[in-house]
Design a protein around this motif. Structure first.
Motif, mmCIF file in Angstrom:
data_model
loop_
_atom_site.group_PDB
_atom_site.id
_atom_site.type_symbol
_atom_site.label_atom_id
_atom_site.label_comp_id
_atom_site.label_asym_id
_atom_site.label_seq_id
_atom_site.Cartn_x
_atom_site.Cartn_y
_atom_site.Cartn_z
ATOM 1 N N ALA A 241 0.838 -1.202 0.000
ATOM 2 C CA ALA A 241 0.000 0.000 0.000
ATOM 3 C C ALA A 241 0.876 1.256 0.000
ATOM 4 O O ALA A 241 0.550 2.254 -0.662
ATOM 5 C CB ALA A 241 -0.921 -0.008 1.216
ATOM 6 N N ALA A 242 2.003 1.204 0.688
ATOM 7 C CA ALA A 242 2.922 2.344 0.712
ATOM 8 C C ALA A 242 3.505 2.599 -0.673
ATOM 9 O O ALA A 242 3.624 3.756 -1.109
ATOM 10 C CB ALA A 242 4.042 2.093 1.718
ATOM 11 N N ALA A 243 3.858 1.530 -1.381
ATOM 12 C CA ALA A 243 4.395 1.675 -2.737
ATOM 13 C C ALA A 243 3.360 2.309 -3.657
ATOM 14 O O ALA A 243 3.664 3.236 -4.424
ATOM 15 C CB ALA A 243 4.833 0.321 -3.274
ATOM 16 N N ALA A 244 2.149 1.814 -3.574
ATOM 17 C CA ALA A 244 1.089 2.344 -4.433
ATOM 18 C C ALA A 244 0.813 3.815 -4.132
ATOM 19 O O ALA A 244 0.625 4.636 -5.046
ATOM 20 C CB ALA A 244 -0.185 1.520 -4.244
ATOM 21 N N ASP A 266 10.782 -5.458 -5.681
ATOM 22 C CA ASP A 266 9.681 -5.819 -6.589
ATOM 23 C C ASP A 266 8.347 -5.226 -6.145
ATOM 24 O O ASP A 266 7.458 -4.973 -6.972
ATOM 25 C CB ASP A 266 9.579 -7.338 -6.761
ATOM 26 C CG ASP A 266 9.353 -8.077 -5.451
ATOM 27 O OD1 ASP A 266 9.323 -7.431 -4.389
ATOM 28 O OD2 ASP A 266 9.206 -9.318 -5.496
ATOM 29 N N GLU A 267 8.200 -4.943 -4.852
ATOM 30 C CA GLU A 267 6.967 -4.307 -4.387
ATOM 31 C C GLU A 267 6.880 -2.872 -4.904
ATOM 32 O O GLU A 267 5.825 -2.447 -5.404
ATOM 33 C CB GLU A 267 6.905 -4.320 -2.856
ATOM 34 C CG GLU A 267 6.704 -5.690 -2.248
ATOM 35 C CD GLU A 267 6.671 -5.644 -0.729
ATOM 36 O OE1 GLU A 267 5.687 -6.143 -0.149
ATOM 37 O OE2 GLU A 267 7.608 -5.105 -0.134
ATOM 38 N N LEU A 268 7.970 -2.143 -4.785
ATOM 39 C CA LEU A 268 7.965 -0.759 -5.263
ATOM 40 C C LEU A 268 7.880 -0.717 -6.784
ATOM 41 O O LEU A 268 7.077 0.036 -7.348
ATOM 42 C CB LEU A 268 9.222 -0.029 -4.789
ATOM 43 C CG LEU A 268 9.360 1.423 -5.253
ATOM 44 C CD1 LEU A 268 8.178 2.260 -4.781
ATOM 45 C CD2 LEU A 268 10.675 2.024 -4.756
ATOM 46 N N MET A 269 8.698 -1.508 -7.455
ATOM 47 C CA MET A 269 8.733 -1.456 -8.909
ATOM 48 C C MET A 269 7.452 -2.007 -9.530
ATOM 49 O O MET A 269 7.071 -1.595 -10.622
ATOM 50 C CB MET A 269 9.942 -2.209 -9.439
ATOM 51 C CG MET A 269 11.278 -1.547 -9.081
ATOM 52 S SD MET A 269 11.321 0.233 -9.438
ATOM 53 C CE MET A 269 11.041 0.221 -11.218
ATOM 54 N N GLY A 270 6.773 -2.918 -8.838
ATOM 55 C CA GLY A 270 5.476 -3.392 -9.329
ATOM 56 C C GLY A 270 4.486 -2.243 -9.447
ATOM 57 O O GLY A 270 3.732 -2.140 -10.419
#
Length: 461
Positions: A241-244, A266-270
């Motif tokens: 949720a933070a990445a989004a 991969d969470e951020l880059m996704g």
């Protein structure tokens, strides 16, 4: 002097008026090597070096010149076996990094009873300004001594902050960039963000679990808690949720840069590459490292060692152009690019050599712009002009490369980590090709690497 040896002169072989001379260019590494031994902290002020870039050269320790006098006595006159018993120098002008220093000694007295020799000592720079004058006393050897003149050991000054100080100085001269920090929920990522804010690199917007962020700040220090009290926090339930949310802020123009916290890449880059809600800007997104390698004379860039796993030719075009564009914005004029493979000749059995040749032809025809591109080149040929010469490779890049383009993520990841852990390199990394720069550091990176990466991102924002 016989080839390969230096031989001393005995007392009886030395006459009044005999002289010895030497010259040496005083470098920044000389200053830092002197500091590491003597503790002369002033030459370690790399902020001063950065502030004076393009202006007055940094002054150095005058006592460094005295070591040149010692070298003359031990290697020339009298030579091996000499004993220095006294020296008195008066300093008249300071030396600066880049100065060529000329040192000479002349025999002014001989004492038959004690076998002591008196010398007049003098040093000046290329402008004729006197650095010091003085006297010295030595005992010459009674019998000849002969030493092998093997090369003097090369001192490598591993000061990983050296080149990045200039980078950080340039970045802090600009307005701080409002930056969304995704999930700064460990000590390293939170302290790096707050320290970057303290140095006026960024205005952090912390996106994550507020209770966790405040707990980490409390465990760090009271100063970190105070910094946090002046910092905006946007609540996010978990790292995805933070990445989004961080990407959403960038899409809306609320921030000019993203910074990875303690979440997985991969969470951020996704969230960054999501087709509808991400930060794509037309090209494939890629990554570039800027490495300060102690053994290499300038900043060495590497791409792509973090994002694209097994890029095809079309993707490599984007990766290469992204890196070239970033380097041009960083002030590297017409960067020299080596397209790396295992060998330097085109071999159909090694697909990366075919792609390297195609990239070079595309650069030659203007499909890739702004750089001198050569390849395929093996790593040794790219880094060493001697290796290229021995293999009869004529290349405008060999030995003076600015950017290494690796064939795939595995090769790049292994390369930059070898440079980090075996060569003492500091790696600053940033994602390019998106709508905003993305500071993408490893969870194992320390605060220094994160600060350098922030500066890199600010200059590209």
């Amino acid at each position: 002097m016989n080839l390969g040896f230096v031989e001393s002169r005995t007392f009886d072989e030395i006459a009044l008026g005999d002289t010895a001379r030497a010259e040496h260019v005083f470098t920044g590494d000389d200053a830092l090597a002197f500091a590491s031994i003597s503790g002369f902290q002033a030459v370690l002020d790399q902020g001063e070096l950065a502030r004076r870039a393009g202006g007055e050269a940094l002054t150095g320790p005058n006592m460094w010149c005295a070591s040149l006098v010692s070298g003359l006595f031990s290697m020339q006159l009298p030579g091996p076996g000499v004993t220095l018993t006294g020296i008195c120098l008066a300093f008249h002008n300071r030396i600066h990094v880049g100065d060529r220093v000329f040192v000479s000694v002349e025999v002014t007295g001989r004492d038959e009873a004690t076998r002591q020799i008196d010398f007049a000592c003098e040093a000046h720079d290329e402008r004729g300004a006197q650095i010091f004058t003085g006297t010295a006393k030595v005992l010459a050897p009674v019998e000849k001594q002969r030493w092998s003149t093997l090369p003097v050991p090369h001192v490598i000054v591993n000061n990983s902050y050296r080149r990045y100080q200039e980078l950080i100085a340039r970045a802090t001269a600009r307005p701080a960039v409002r930056t969304a920090v995704a999930w700064p929920c460990d000590a390293v990522s939170l302290s790096a963000a707050l320290e970057a804010a303290k140095d006026d690199l960024i205005v952090p917007v912390l996106v994550g679990a507020e209770t966790e962020i405040r707990r980490v700040a409390h465990e760090l220090s009271t100063a970190m808690e105070e910094s946090l009290s002046r910092t905006e926090i946007i609540e996010a339930a978990d790292s995805r949720a933070a990445a989004a949310k961080a990407v959403e802020l960038a899409r809306a123009g609320a921030v000019g840069m993203l910074m990875k916290g303690s979440l997985h890449t991969d969470e951020l880059m996704g969230a960054v590459i999501a087709k509808e809600s991400g930060l794509r800007a037309g090209r494939r997104i890629s990554h570039i490292f800027a490495l300060d390698v102690p053994m290499y004379p300038k900043t060495l860039f590497v791409t792509d060692a973090a994002i694209n796993i097994q890029p095809d030719l079309e993707t490599k075009v984007s990766i290469l152009q992204n890196a070239i564009d970033a380097m041009l914005r960083l002030g590297v004029r017409e960067p020299k690019v080596a397209i790396l493979s295992a060998v330097e000749s085109v071999n159909p059995a090694i697909p990366s050599t075919l792609e390297a040749a195609a990239l070079c032809k595309m650069a030659e025809r203007g499909q890739i712009r702004g750089a001198i591109v050569d390849g395929p080149l093996a790593f040794d040929n790219a880094i060493s002009s001697d290796a290229a010469r021995i293999k009869h490779i004529a290349s405008p890049v060999a030995g003076d490369v600015d950017l290494l383009m690796v064939p795939n993520l595995e090769a790049g990841n292994i390369l930059f980590k070898q440079l980090q852990y075996l060569a003492g390199a500091l790696a600053a990394g940033v994602v390019v090709g998106a709508k905003v720069p993305i500071v993408l550091t490893s969870r194992a990176d320390g605060e220094l690497a994160r600060m350098a990466s922030c500066a890199l991102g600010v200059l590209l924002a």
